[in-house]
Design a protein around this motif. Structure first.
Motif, PDB file in Angstrom:
ATOM      1  N   GLU A  91       1.150  -1.117  -0.024  1.00  0.00           N
ATOM      2  CA  GLU A  91      -0.107   0.151  -0.128  1.00  0.00           C
ATOM      3  C   GLU A  91       0.579   1.308  -0.221  1.00  0.00           C
ATOM      4  OE1 GLU A  91      -2.752  -0.308   3.054  1.00  0.00           O
ATOM      5  OE2 GLU A  91      -3.940  -2.566   2.337  1.00  0.00           O
ATOM      6  N   GLY A  92       1.802   1.044   0.753  1.00  0.00           N
ATOM      7  CA  GLY A  92       2.752   2.262   0.604  1.00  0.00           C
ATOM      8  C   GLY A  92       3.448   2.733  -0.620  1.00  0.00           C
ATOM      9  N   LYS A  93       4.213   1.940  -1.228  1.00  0.00           N
ATOM     10  CA  LYS A  93       4.279   1.608  -2.108  1.00  0.00           C
ATOM     11  C   LYS A  93       4.297   2.307  -3.395  1.00  0.00           C
ATOM     12  CE  LYS A  93       8.705  -0.189  -1.142  1.00  0.00           C
ATOM     13  NZ  LYS A  93       9.799   0.141  -1.571  1.00  0.00           N
ATOM     14  N   LEU A  94       2.408   1.985  -3.486  1.00  0.00           N
ATOM     15  CA  LEU A  94       1.154   2.152  -4.345  1.00  0.00           C
ATOM     16  C   LEU A  94       0.997   3.629  -4.306  1.00  0.00           C
ATOM     17  CD1 LEU A  94      -0.997  -0.999  -4.730  1.00  0.00           C
ATOM     18  CD2 LEU A  94       0.623   0.089  -6.401  1.00  0.00           C
ATOM     19  N   LYS A  95       1.285   4.465  -2.604  1.00  0.00           N
ATOM     20  CA  LYS A  95       0.243   5.150  -3.043  1.00  0.00           C
ATOM     21  C   LYS A  95       1.496   6.138  -2.887  1.00  0.00           C
ATOM     22  CE  LYS A  95      -2.178   8.398  -0.514  1.00  0.00           C
ATOM     23  NZ  LYS A  95      -2.570   9.008  -1.357  1.00  0.00           N
ATOM     24  N   ASN A  96       2.996   5.980  -3.180  1.00  0.00           N
ATOM     25  CA  ASN A  96       3.738   7.172  -3.303  1.00  0.00           C
ATOM     26  C   ASN A  96       4.226   7.297  -5.195  1.00  0.00           C
ATOM     27  OD1 ASN A  96       5.278   6.727  -0.902  1.00  0.00           O
ATOM     28  ND2 ASN A  96       7.104   5.022  -1.349  1.00  0.00           N
ATOM     29  N   LEU A  97       3.792   5.642  -6.012  1.00  0.00           N
ATOM     30  CA  LEU A  97       3.242   5.509  -7.063  1.00  0.00           C
ATOM     31  C   LEU A  97       2.326   6.544  -7.560  1.00  0.00           C
ATOM     32  CD1 LEU A  97       4.636   4.684  -9.625  1.00  0.00           C
ATOM     33  CD2 LEU A  97       2.904   2.639  -9.307  1.00  0.00           C
ATOM     34  N   THR A  99       1.246   9.179  -5.990  1.00  0.00           N
ATOM     35  CA  THR A  99       1.500  10.330  -5.479  1.00  0.00           C
ATOM     36  C   THR A  99       2.561  11.002  -6.686  1.00  0.00           C
ATOM     37  OG1 THR A  99       1.774  10.356  -3.126  1.00  0.00           O
ATOM     38  CG2 THR A  99       3.196  11.874  -4.457  1.00  0.00           C
ATOM     39  N   LEU A 100       3.616   9.909  -6.962  1.00  0.00           N
ATOM     40  CA  LEU A 100       4.910  10.783  -8.293  1.00  0.00           C
ATOM     41  C   LEU A 100       3.636  10.776  -9.578  1.00  0.00           C
ATOM     42  CD1 LEU A 100       7.183  10.983  -9.187  1.00  0.00           C
ATOM     43  CD2 LEU A 100       7.219   8.084 -10.038  1.00  0.00           C
ATOM     44  N   LEU A 101       3.054   9.893 -10.514  1.00  0.00           N
ATOM     45  CA  LEU A 101       2.411   9.574 -11.135  1.00  0.00           C
ATOM     46  C   LEU A 101       1.203  11.282 -10.802  1.00  0.00           C
ATOM     47  CD1 LEU A 101       1.301   6.248 -11.706  1.00  0.00           C
ATOM     48  CD2 LEU A 101       2.617   7.237 -12.891  1.00  0.00           C
ATOM     49  N   ASN A 102       0.699  11.503  -9.711  1.00  0.00           N
ATOM     50  CA  ASN A 102      -0.493  12.394  -9.917  1.00  0.00           C
ATOM     51  C   ASN A 102       0.417  14.291  -9.970  1.00  0.00           C
ATOM     52  OD1 ASN A 102      -2.374  11.346  -9.365  1.00  0.00           O
ATOM     53  ND2 ASN A 102      -2.581  11.226  -7.353  1.00  0.00           N
ATOM     54  N   LYS A 104       3.550  14.404 -11.596  1.00  0.00           N
ATOM     55  CA  LYS A 104       3.886  13.837 -12.837  1.00  0.00           C
ATOM     56  C   LYS A 104       2.548  14.960 -13.839  1.00  0.00           C
ATOM     57  CE  LYS A 104       7.934  11.373 -13.158  1.00  0.00           C
ATOM     58  NZ  LYS A 104       8.671  11.775 -14.017  1.00  0.00           N
ATOM     59  N   ALA A 105       1.791  14.230 -13.154  1.00  0.00           N
ATOM     60  CA  ALA A 105       0.164  15.054 -14.442  1.00  0.00           C
ATOM     61  C   ALA A 105       0.375  16.005 -14.188  1.00  0.00           C
ATOM     62  CB  ALA A 105      -0.732  13.378 -14.449  1.00  0.00           C
ATOM     63  N   LYS A 106       0.735  16.687 -13.020  1.00  0.00           N
ATOM     64  CA  LYS A 106      -0.118  18.490 -12.870  1.00  0.00           C
ATOM     65  C   LYS A 106       0.833  19.030 -13.502  1.00  0.00           C
ATOM     66  CE  LYS A 106      -2.348  17.718  -7.923  1.00  0.00           C
ATOM     67  NZ  LYS A 106      -1.855  17.608  -6.760  1.00  0.00           N
ATOM     68  N   GLY A 107       1.971  18.311 -14.009  1.00  0.00           N
ATOM     69  CA  GLY A 107       3.593  19.258 -14.357  1.00  0.00           C
ATOM     70  C   GLY A 107       3.140  19.464 -15.469  1.00  0.00           C
ATOM     71  N   LYS A 108       2.236  18.797 -16.029  1.00  0.00           N
ATOM     72  CA  LYS A 108       2.548  19.096 -17.675  1.00  0.00           C
ATOM     73  C   LYS A 108       1.327  20.328 -18.899  1.00  0.00           C
ATOM     74  CE  LYS A 108       1.874  13.768 -19.230  1.00  0.00           C
ATOM     75  NZ  LYS A 108       1.146  12.822 -19.834  1.00  0.00           N
TER      76      LYS A 108
END
Length: 108
Positions: A91-97, A99-102, A104-108
């Protein structure tokens, strides 16, 4: 000679014991009734019962001349703790992923 103590994973590693636990999950059974479901000797079934009993997976109650086996939660606690640890890990690993994807998506 002392009996070897098995951990919960060693107990459930045996397919016959897993099948016995599945049968006991439906109803309490005598050792003889359990033995009827397996192509093994009564002493072999008794050995499996003793292992499950000593690890806290079943209880045994003498009723008259018969010994009734009932599934218990105790033996499963060690298994559940192990699974819970890795559930939290993933769950921690998926939450970190996420967060990272979100980010990156906001940075577009």
């Amino acid at each position: 000679m002392t009996a070897q103590t098995l951990d919960a994973f060693q107990v459930i590693a045996d397919p016959s014991r897993r099948q016995m636990m599945q049968l006991l999950s439906k109803e309490s059974m005598t050792i003889n009734a359990l033995a009827e479901n397996f192509d093994m000797s009564r002493p072999a079934v008794s050995k499996h019962i003793k292992i499950m009993y000593s690890a806290g997976f079943i209880s045994i109650k003498d009723i008259g001349r018969e010994r009734h086996c009932t599934l218990k939660r105790d033996g499963f606690n060690e298994l559940q703790d192990f699974i819970n640890y890795f559930d939290k890990f993933w769950e921690g690993k998926l939450k970190n992923l996420e967060t990272l994807l979100n980010s990156k998506a906001k940075g577009k």
